[in-house]
Design an enzyme around this catalytic site. Structure first.
Site, short mmCIF file in Angstrom:
data_model
loop_
_atom_site.label_atom_id
_atom_site.label_comp_id
_atom_site.label_asym_id
_atom_site.label_seq_id
_atom_site.Cartn_x
_atom_site.Cartn_y
_atom_site.Cartn_z
N GLU A 90 0.89 -1.18 0.00
CA GLU A 90 0.00 0.00 0.00
C GLU A 90 0.92 1.21 0.00
OE1 GLU A 90 -3.25 0.13 -0.10
OE2 GLU A 90 -3.71 -1.99 0.18
N CYS A 133 -2.64 8.65 3.04
CA CYS A 133 -2.33 8.16 1.69
C CYS A 133 -3.41 8.60 0.71
CB CYS A 133 -2.18 6.64 1.70
SG CYS A 133 -3.58 5.81 2.46
P1 NAD Z 1 8.54 4.81 4.54
O1 NAD Z 1 8.45 4.07 3.28
O2 NAD Z 1 9.68 5.72 4.76
O3 NAD Z 1 8.56 3.82 5.79
C1 NAD Z 1 7.55 2.85 6.00
C2 NAD Z 1 8.07 1.74 6.87
O4 NAD Z 1 9.07 1.00 6.16
C3 NAD Z 1 8.75 2.21 8.17
O5 NAD Z 1 8.38 1.32 9.20
C4 NAD Z 1 10.24 2.05 7.84
O6 NAD Z 1 11.06 1.88 8.98
C5 NAD Z 1 10.22 0.81 6.98
N1 NAD Z 1 11.38 0.64 6.09
C6 NAD Z 1 12.24 1.58 5.62
N2 NAD Z 1 13.15 1.00 4.80
C7 NAD Z 1 12.86 -0.32 4.74
C8 NAD Z 1 13.41 -1.44 4.05
N3 NAD Z 1 14.46 -1.31 3.24
N4 NAD Z 1 12.84 -2.65 4.23
C9 NAD Z 1 11.75 -2.79 5.02
N5 NAD Z 1 11.19 -1.77 5.71
C10 NAD Z 1 11.73 -0.55 5.57
O7 NAD Z 1 7.14 5.58 4.67
P2 NAD Z 1 6.73 6.68 5.72
O8 NAD Z 1 7.49 7.92 5.41
O9 NAD Z 1 6.79 6.09 7.09
O10 NAD Z 1 5.16 6.89 5.38
C11 NAD Z 1 4.70 7.81 4.45
C12 NAD Z 1 4.35 7.12 3.15
O11 NAD Z 1 3.44 6.07 3.38
C13 NAD Z 1 3.67 8.03 2.15
O12 NAD Z 1 4.23 7.86 0.88
C14 NAD Z 1 2.24 7.54 2.12
O13 NAD Z 1 1.56 7.79 0.94
C15 NAD Z 1 2.41 6.10 2.42
N6 NAD Z 1 1.18 5.53 2.98
C16 NAD Z 1 0.40 4.74 2.18
C17 NAD Z 1 -0.79 4.23 2.67
C18 NAD Z 1 -1.68 3.34 1.81
O14 NAD Z 1 -2.54 2.68 2.35
N7 NAD Z 1 -1.52 3.33 0.51
C19 NAD Z 1 -1.17 4.50 3.97
C20 NAD Z 1 -0.36 5.31 4.74
C21 NAD Z 1 0.83 5.82 4.23
#
Ligand code: NAD
Length: 512
Positions: free
Chosen positions: A238, A272
């Protein structure tokens, strides 16, 4: 020679509204994560064996715990996100709602299936599909809804009978810690674990899970997909979005202005499915803009205590505030104009609720995900232009259409390249757990929720065939081969599969 950077053993968590440190969490190593995974696997078998009803009992106990602890959970949420009280209170409320849905429905969704297939190969067989959970599901979540995000994915995975290892964002891990504390406090089986830390801890979760549910940015989602691909494990992503709102000339403008404002600014735009682009048909542009601007100007922004006093809160991090500021700055430099808001507000990471006009399709505020309290508005000549511009994006999460003509709104909705469309409303699809929630294009792969699919995705499907009539000593196609039986089998297959009798060539001995 330079030394490699030392890894942090712990990470401080800050309140972005005032900069105070509100907690510290462990930055778990791969070894620690692997140990957690092993413990969860050891407990999963019994969890699976108590069946959906036994699991529903525990889920309802957990729901009770959330009801009893709502104020404490909201306190923790506010402390690490800077959300207003009203928004913090919605998070535990949503989780209790979805627990009710999955706890009641999982049993039906996981019941064995007996598909019917009439054909010579299967006619004497009882066909069964059974659903057996992946033993360990890894759930990786972002920082925007630190209690709801775990709830949305952990609950259906637990309902399916899987054990779950949750890895929340390092920016907002305290609410997820509350979530897991609740599960432990009710005395539930130890099938929910918490791995905290940065991206490396997330990577370590992928390395030991059997299925990964990831929510976060498109950039990280790509890395997750690569790692899951290397391990050949299934996953669902997502990701980011840039949701358009299409305000048509026959819309109820008062409702559209209220809905677009809330849909764009709820959670300071860090959703999101936030509305991030607004296309308004020319005949109603002036009226819509005047109403929206007046309403946005009247919003109250600030840091709440336990009373609901403010509408819009802080952004989650300095970095997020800087992204919003850059998008506004670059768009203004390219000719856009802020009719209200447009700058950061201190102290903390606040950014004023902003309405941008004189915007075109090439500006950063339209092309990139902002994830902040900005509403760029574009005037369009007609419905066709609104649809064309709405579809002109790398993202395809969801959209809203505003029109008082139901048929017209649905006709427009069906032409949008997105996973969900809300007509005359915003975000409501997220609470419709019987609908799939999944982004198209670079907004995701797979879907969460979706009724039966929302639980079955955490299961491996097993197919079983068994005779339902007495068997002979051998089947028609078993050895030894003979021309007669092959001819007969082919005729039988054609008779069942073909359209009409044209393709049925009878063996010589059956010709008339
Ligand atoms: P992010 O991608 O920076 O981090 C998300 C998670 O992934 C965190 O827990 C982080 O520690 C982890 N992570 C980072 N690198 C990783 C790796 N290499 N392997 C595995 N895990 C890793 O996102 P964010 O900044 O926390 O959140 C904002 C983003 O999330 C926005 O782009 C938003 O659109 C998206 N989002 C999408 C939805 C949806 O349902 N489509 C919902 C909420 C947020």
């Amino acid at each position: 020679m330079t030394n490699p950077p030392t890894e942090l053993a712990s990470i401080d968590v800050k309140n972005p509204a005032d900069g105070t440190v509100v907690g510290t969490i462990a930055n778990h190593s791969s070894k620690q994560v692997a140990q957690m995974a092993a413990n969860l696997r050891a407990a999963q078998g019994e969890w699976e064996s108590i069946g959906p009803r036994g699991r529903a009992d525990w889920l309802f106990k957990f729901q009770e715990w959330i009801y009893d602890n709502t104020n404490k959970i909201a306190d923790v949420l506010q402390s690490e996100t800077g959300k207003p009280r009203a928004e913090a209170l919605t998070e535990p409320a949503v989780v209790t709602d979805l627990i009710g849905y999955w706890a009641r429905q999982a049993e039906g969704f996981l019941t064995d299936g007996h598909p019917v297939q009439l054909g010579p190969m299967t006619i004497g067989k009882r066909l069964t599909t059974i659903y057996r959970p992946y033993p360990l599901v890894g759930v990786i979540t972002p920082w925007n809804f630190p209690f709801t995000m775990p709830g949305i994915d952990v609950i259906p995975a637990l309902a399916a009978g899987a054990a779950v290892l949750l890895k929340p964002s390092e920016v907002t891990p305290l609410s997820a810690a509350e979530f897991v504390r609740g599960w432990t406090e009710i005395g539930a089986p130890p099938v929910l674990g918490l791995a905290t830390g940065d991206g490396k801890a997330g990577s370590a979760v992928i390395d030991c899970a059997d299925y990964v549910q990831f929510t976060g940015s498109t950039a990280t989602g790509r890395k997750v997909a690569v790692r899951c691909g290397e391990r050949l494990i299934p996953y669902s992503l997502e990701l980011g979005g840039k949701d358009p709102a299409l305000v048509l000339s026959d819309a109820d403008i008062e409702r559209a202005a209220n809905g677009v404002m809330w849909g764009g600014l709820f959670n300071a735009g860090q959703v999101c499915v936030s509305i991030e682009r607004v296309y308004v048909e020319a005949p109603v542009y002036d009226e819509f803009l005047a109403k929206l601007t007046a309403k946005v100007k009247a919003l109250r922004q600030g840091q709440d205590g336990r009373e609901c006093k403010h509408d819009v809160g802080a952004l989650a991090t300095d970095a997020q505030r800087d992204i919003v500021q850059r998008h506004v700055r670059e768009s203004v430099a390219a000719g856009a104009r802020a009719v209200t808001g447009g700058k950061p507000a201190s102290p903390g990471t606040f950014f004023e609720p902003t309405v941008l006009v004189d915007v075109d399709q090439t500006m950063t505020c339209i092309t990139d995900e902002t994830f902040g309290p900005t509403l760029p508005i574009i005037k369009v000549a007609d419905e066709a232009e609104a649809i064309r511009l709405a579809n002109d994006s790398i993202y395809g999460l969801s959209a809203t259409v505003w029109s008082s003509n139901g048929e017209r709104a649905e006709r427009v909705a069906r032409q949008l390249e997105v996973g969900a469309v809300n007509i005359n409303d915003v975000m409501v699809n997220i609470f419709a757990y019987s609908l799939p929630m999944g982004g198209w294009k670079q907004s995701g792969i797979g879907a969460r929720s979706g009724g039966a699919e929302g639980v079955r995705k955490y299961c491996r499907r097993q197919a079983i065939t068994a005779p339902r009539i007495p068997t002979l000593s051998k089947e028609m196609l078993w050895y030894p081969v003979s021309q007669g039986t092959i001819d007969f089998a082919q005729t039988l297959l054609r008779a069942f599969a073909a359209r009409g009798r044209r393709r049925v060539s009878l063996p010589k001995w059956l010709e008339w």
